[in-house]
Design a protein around this motif. Sequence first.
Motif, PDB file in Angstrom:
ATOM      1  N   ASN A  69       0.903  -1.196  -0.033  1.00 22.72           N
ATOM      2  CA  ASN A  69      -0.076  -0.101   0.163  1.00 22.72           C
ATOM      3  C   ASN A  69       0.882   1.389  -0.117  1.00 22.72           C
ATOM      4  N   ASP A  70       0.605   2.111  -1.056  1.00 19.94           N
ATOM      5  CA  ASP A  70       1.684   3.449  -0.877  1.00 19.94           C
ATOM      6  C   ASP A  70       1.499   4.303   0.112  1.00 19.94           C
ATOM      7  N   HIS A  71       0.355   4.167   0.789  1.00 22.43           N
ATOM      8  CA  HIS A  71       0.136   5.162   1.872  1.00 22.43           C
ATOM      9  C   HIS A  71       1.108   4.654   3.070  1.00 22.43           C
ATOM     10  N   TYR A  72       0.980   3.484   3.391  1.00 20.29           N
ATOM     11  CA  TYR A  72       1.798   2.906   4.547  1.00 20.29           C
ATOM     12  C   TYR A  72       3.303   3.082   4.138  1.00 20.29           C
ATOM     13  N   LEU A  73       3.473   2.869   2.773  1.00 18.05           N
ATOM     14  CA  LEU A  73       5.153   3.078   2.222  1.00 18.05           C
ATOM     15  C   LEU A  73       5.658   4.372   2.775  1.00 18.05           C
ATOM     16  N   ALA A  74       4.802   5.442   2.254  1.00 16.88           N
ATOM     17  CA  ALA A  74       5.247   6.773   2.425  1.00 16.88           C
ATOM     18  C   ALA A  74       5.350   7.143   3.907  1.00 16.88           C
ATOM     19  N   GLN A  75       4.306   6.654   4.620  1.00 17.07           N
ATOM     20  CA  GLN A  75       4.502   6.771   6.303  1.00 17.07           C
ATOM     21  C   GLN A  75       5.642   6.234   6.719  1.00 17.07           C
ATOM     22  N   ALA A  76       6.018   4.891   6.399  1.00 16.08           N
ATOM     23  CA  ALA A  76       7.009   3.944   6.887  1.00 16.08           C
ATOM     24  C   ALA A  76       8.361   4.915   6.442  1.00 16.08           C
ATOM     25  N   LEU A  77       8.605   5.236   5.179  1.00 16.49           N
ATOM     26  CA  LEU A  77       9.680   6.274   4.596  1.00 16.49           C
ATOM     27  C   LEU A  77       9.873   7.280   5.742  1.00 16.49           C
ATOM     28  N   SER A  78       8.791   7.893   6.192  1.00 21.27           N
ATOM     29  CA  SER A  78       9.093   9.071   7.116  1.00 21.27           C
ATOM     30  C   SER A  78       9.606   8.648   8.544  1.00 21.27           C
ATOM     31  N   ARG A  79       9.548   7.493   8.825  1.00 24.96           N
ATOM     32  CA  ARG A  79      10.378   6.818   9.889  1.00 24.96           C
ATOM     33  C   ARG A  79      11.417   6.288   9.870  1.00 24.96           C
ATOM     34  N   VAL A  80      11.665   5.679   8.392  1.00 29.77           N
ATOM     35  CA  VAL A  80      13.078   5.029   8.147  1.00 29.77           C
ATOM     36  C   VAL A  80      13.227   5.464   6.751  1.00 29.77           C
ATOM     37  N   PRO A  81      13.912   6.744   6.911  1.00 25.45           N
ATOM     38  CA  PRO A  81      14.293   7.264   5.496  1.00 25.45           C
ATOM     39  C   PRO A  81      15.036   6.432   4.519  1.00 25.45           C
ATOM     40  N   ASP A  82      15.982   5.973   5.269  1.00 28.77           N
ATOM     41  CA  ASP A  82      17.109   5.216   4.329  1.00 28.77           C
ATOM     42  C   ASP A  82      16.234   3.826   3.841  1.00 28.77           C
ATOM     43  N   LYS A  83      16.052   3.949   2.510  1.00 26.93           N
ATOM     44  CA  LYS A  83      15.315   2.861   1.901  1.00 26.93           C
ATOM     45  C   LYS A  83      15.754   1.365   1.879  1.00 26.93           C
ATOM     46  N   ARG A  84      17.210   1.544   1.863  1.00 21.33           N
ATOM     47  CA  ARG A  84      17.798  -0.175   2.073  1.00 21.33           C
ATOM     48  C   ARG A  84      17.176  -0.716   3.303  1.00 21.33           C
ATOM     49  N   LYS A  85      17.306   0.183   4.670  1.00 23.06           N
ATOM     50  CA  LYS A  85      17.169  -0.370   5.706  1.00 23.06           C
ATOM     51  C   LYS A  85      15.546  -0.805   5.823  1.00 23.06           C
ATOM     52  N   LEU A  86      14.639   0.149   5.465  1.00 20.30           N
ATOM     53  CA  LEU A  86      13.470  -0.020   5.109  1.00 20.30           C
ATOM     54  C   LEU A  86      12.816  -1.324   4.745  1.00 20.30           C
ATOM     55  N   ILE A  87      13.685  -1.767   3.593  1.00 17.03           N
ATOM     56  CA  ILE A  87      13.438  -2.745   2.950  1.00 17.03           C
ATOM     57  C   ILE A  87      13.765  -4.197   3.704  1.00 17.03           C
ATOM     58  N   ILE A  88      14.705  -3.862   4.100  1.00 17.75           N
ATOM     59  CA  ILE A  88      15.512  -5.036   5.040  1.00 17.75           C
ATOM     60  C   ILE A  88      14.431  -5.256   6.320  1.00 17.75           C
TER      61      ILE A  88
END
Length: 76
Positions: A1-20
Amino acid sequence: NDHYLAQALSRVPDKRKLIILASKRAKQLAFKANPMVKPDHEGQNHLDVALHEIAEGFVDTEAVLLDPKEKEQAKE
């Protein structure tokens, strides 16, 4: 869901870390870990639930990202 992805990126801005982080949490959910948020609908996939948990701040980023050896080194 794009909404959750955008919110999660605000908490974990490093995309690599967020993916892991999201993939590790999704794996935990797949192996019957209890979700920390209510799924939006029955059958919602584990990755969306994991992103929702991250977005809400329920997932301890450092605890999930560090493997057991790294945790021991961090304590020293």
